[in-house]
Scaffold this active site. Sequence first.
Site, PDB file in Angstrom:
ATOM      1  CG  HIS A 142      -2.086   0.936   1.040  1.00 29.64           C
ATOM      2  ND1 HIS A 142      -2.032   2.264   1.355  1.00 29.64           N
ATOM      3  CD2 HIS A 142      -3.302   0.707   0.495  1.00 29.64           C
ATOM      4  CE1 HIS A 142      -3.182   2.820   1.024  1.00 29.64           C
ATOM      5  NE2 HIS A 142      -3.966   1.898   0.500  1.00 29.64           N
ATOM      6  CG  ASP A 195      -8.411  -4.440  -3.367  1.00 32.04           C
ATOM      7  OD1 ASP A 195      -9.640  -4.289  -3.301  1.00 32.04           O
ATOM      8  OD2 ASP A 195      -7.636  -3.534  -3.711  1.00 32.04           O
TER       9      ASP A 195
HETATM   10  C1  LIG Z   1      -0.639  -0.722  -3.822  1.00 29.58           C
HETATM   11  C2  LIG Z   1       0.525  -0.389  -4.726  1.00 29.58           C
HETATM   12  C3  LIG Z   1      -0.018   0.053  -6.093  1.00 29.58           C
HETATM   13  C4  LIG Z   1       1.298   0.772  -4.098  1.00 29.58           C
HETATM   14  O1  LIG Z   1       2.244   1.200  -5.030  1.00 29.58           O
HETATM   15  P1  LIG Z   1       3.469   2.144  -4.676  1.00 29.58           P
HETATM   16  O2  LIG Z   1       3.213   2.907  -3.453  1.00 29.58           O
HETATM   17  O3  LIG Z   1       3.777   2.896  -5.917  1.00 29.58           O
HETATM   18  O4  LIG Z   1       4.604   1.132  -4.315  1.00 29.58           O
HETATM   19  P2  LIG Z   1       5.671   0.511  -5.321  1.00 29.58           P
HETATM   20  O5  LIG Z   1       4.975  -0.189  -6.430  1.00 29.58           O
HETATM   21  O6  LIG Z   1       6.628   1.590  -5.694  1.00 29.58           O
HETATM   22  O7  LIG Z   1       6.366  -0.548  -4.399  1.00 29.58           O
HETATM   23  C5  LIG Z   1       7.469  -0.296  -3.519  1.00 29.58           C
HETATM   24  C6  LIG Z   1       8.316  -1.558  -3.469  1.00 29.58           C
HETATM   25  O8  LIG Z   1       7.529  -2.644  -2.981  1.00 29.58           O
HETATM   26  C7  LIG Z   1       7.370  -3.630  -3.994  1.00 29.58           C
HETATM   27  N1  LIG Z   1       5.978  -4.034  -4.010  1.00 29.58           N
HETATM   28  C8  LIG Z   1       4.908  -3.271  -3.702  1.00 29.58           C
HETATM   29  N2  LIG Z   1       3.799  -3.975  -3.798  1.00 29.58           N
HETATM   30  C9  LIG Z   1       4.168  -5.213  -4.168  1.00 29.58           C
HETATM   31  C10 LIG Z   1       3.446  -6.383  -4.438  1.00 29.58           C
HETATM   32  N3  LIG Z   1       2.127  -6.402  -4.322  1.00 29.58           N
HETATM   33  N4  LIG Z   1       4.125  -7.473  -4.819  1.00 29.58           N
HETATM   34  C11 LIG Z   1       5.445  -7.463  -4.934  1.00 29.58           C
HETATM   35  N5  LIG Z   1       6.195  -6.372  -4.685  1.00 29.58           N
HETATM   36  C12 LIG Z   1       5.556  -5.260  -4.306  1.00 29.58           C
HETATM   37  C13 LIG Z   1       7.732  -2.955  -5.294  1.00 29.58           C
HETATM   38  O9  LIG Z   1       8.147  -3.864  -6.270  1.00 29.58           O
HETATM   39  C14 LIG Z   1       8.805  -2.035  -4.835  1.00 29.58           C
HETATM   40  O10 LIG Z   1       9.961  -2.814  -4.584  1.00 29.58           O
HETATM   41  P3  LIG Z   1      11.432  -2.278  -4.899  1.00 29.58           P
HETATM   42  O11 LIG Z   1      11.590  -1.059  -4.033  1.00 29.58           O
HETATM   43  O12 LIG Z   1      12.291  -3.425  -4.554  1.00 29.58           O
HETATM   44  O13 LIG Z   1      11.423  -1.919  -6.358  1.00 29.58           O
HETATM   45  C15 LIG Z   1       1.456  -1.615  -4.863  1.00 29.58           C
HETATM   46  O14 LIG Z   1       1.798  -2.078  -3.588  1.00 29.58           O
HETATM   47  C16 LIG Z   1       0.832  -2.723  -5.695  1.00 29.58           C
HETATM   48  O15 LIG Z   1       0.938  -2.688  -6.915  1.00 29.58           O
HETATM   49  N6  LIG Z   1       0.183  -3.703  -5.039  1.00 29.58           N
HETATM   50  C17 LIG Z   1      -0.523  -4.754  -5.775  1.00 29.58           C
HETATM   51  C18 LIG Z   1      -1.824  -4.237  -6.343  1.00 29.58           C
HETATM   52  C19 LIG Z   1      -2.842  -4.000  -5.277  1.00 29.58           C
HETATM   53  O16 LIG Z   1      -3.051  -4.826  -4.413  1.00 29.58           O
HETATM   54  N7  LIG Z   1      -3.521  -2.865  -5.369  1.00 29.58           N
HETATM   55  C20 LIG Z   1      -4.592  -2.504  -4.440  1.00 29.58           C
HETATM   56  C21 LIG Z   1      -4.219  -1.300  -3.674  1.00 29.58           C
HETATM   57  S1  LIG Z   1      -5.412  -0.962  -2.411  1.00 29.58           S
END
Ligand SMILES: CC(C)(COP(=O)(O)OP(=O)(O)OC[C@H]1O[C@@H](n2cnc3c(N)ncnc32)[C@H](O)[C@@H]1OP(=O)(O)O)[C@@H](O)C(=O)NCCC(=O)NCCS
Length: 378
Positions: free
Chosen positions: A264, A315
Amino acid sequence: MAEVNIYEGAIDKGLEGVVACTTSISFIVGNTLNYRGYTIEDLAANSTFEEVVFLLWNNRLPNKAELTAFSAELNKNMALSPEFIAVLKTLPTNVHPMAWLRTAVSLLAHWDTDANDNSIEANSRKAVRLTAKMGALVTAFEAIRNKREVLAPKADKSIAYNFMYMLKGAEPEADLVKLFDTCLILHADHELNCSAFATRVTTSSLSDMHSAIVSAIGALKGPLHGGANEQVMVMLAKIGTIEKAQQFVQDALSAKEKVMGIGHRVYKDGDPRAAILRKFSEQLTKKIGKPELYEMSALIDDTMNKQKGLMPNVDFYSATVYHSMGIPTDIFTPIFAVSRIAGWIAHANEQYEKNRIYRPRGKWQGKEGLNWQPVEQR
Ligand SMILES: CC(C)(COP(=O)(O)OP(=O)(O)OC[C@H]1O[C@@H](n2cnc3c(N)ncnc32)[C@H](O)[C@@H]1OP(=O)(O)O)[C@@H](O)C(=O)NCCC(=O)NCCS
């Protein structure tokens, strides 16, 4: 050379850490979430969805008479007219339900006499109509694609009851209605999430409420936002058995793929909604004789926490909760919309109240100083 705008301001990719407006709708601090000052745990344990909608829109809980009148008003506006249902039946259903819902909400504006009126009074009438009808639209989609009759909602019943009744065409179990109502409460608002922000961006041009809600549905649809609940169920089905869960997570992490429902932007110590939904998931998967779905989820949760320090969001466990209620997987994200419309409307109204158009800048990374050449010379 043409003058080029080279913006030198700080970049916050994904607007992380940017505070874009003041708000008094919902607030996250640490791993607590509150709506209008009440914790999500308090509301989930004691409130109803209708009461929470009133709270989000009016900045206070209703008294008994107000709640009765508000619930009746929502109930009165739930049904879709036969003329509108006839139009809905002309829409192809071989699309994702969120795409169909986006179109259906846009079409509602064609029948709404207040569509172009942005006054407070008109917006409050549209708020009730849109919120009341969202569940009716989603269940109409399910009926139309299965060639079943589009059912009318029952009088004096809640949004949660009528959603479950119209979706399946049968009397829902009282304890499941209660649980589903709590799920609606948990999803009703979440500060400046992607779809609330989309609502506010559209509203900030002083566009109308239907347009703002259509923008929000488009934003919610994506797998990084509301679309993740559907993807969690797809992932569990793909993994298949608990023995394969840890390897699946390892493979996803090695391939730098996202594990759906985990992580998140704001919560780093866990999402309080996931803690509540986890209990529902354990209880309901047992009830339907598929405890392995919960066990597999819990193992993925644990593995992601150990490996990456990431925790489940709203979710993750809602997927197995909805699955256990017998809801089709591609209807999970539309359910999010049935609830989140409450928050979108609160955000639209707050934006109208204190509006300034959203207009950030982009740092230029393109070419400069090019001269146009006739097509033959390119
Ligand atoms: C929620 C979300 C979009 C937040 O995105 P964000 O704040 O931009 O965070 P990032 O995508 O930059 O992630 C930060 C780090 O954690 C990792 N990470 C975050 N969520 C992850 C996941 N669900 N699975 C694997 N790795 C994850 C990223 O790869 C990144 O790693 P790194 O620093 O080694 O490159 C992201 O966690 C995600 O895509 N989750 C899965 C989709 C989801 O469940 N969405 C519902 C949100 S309520």
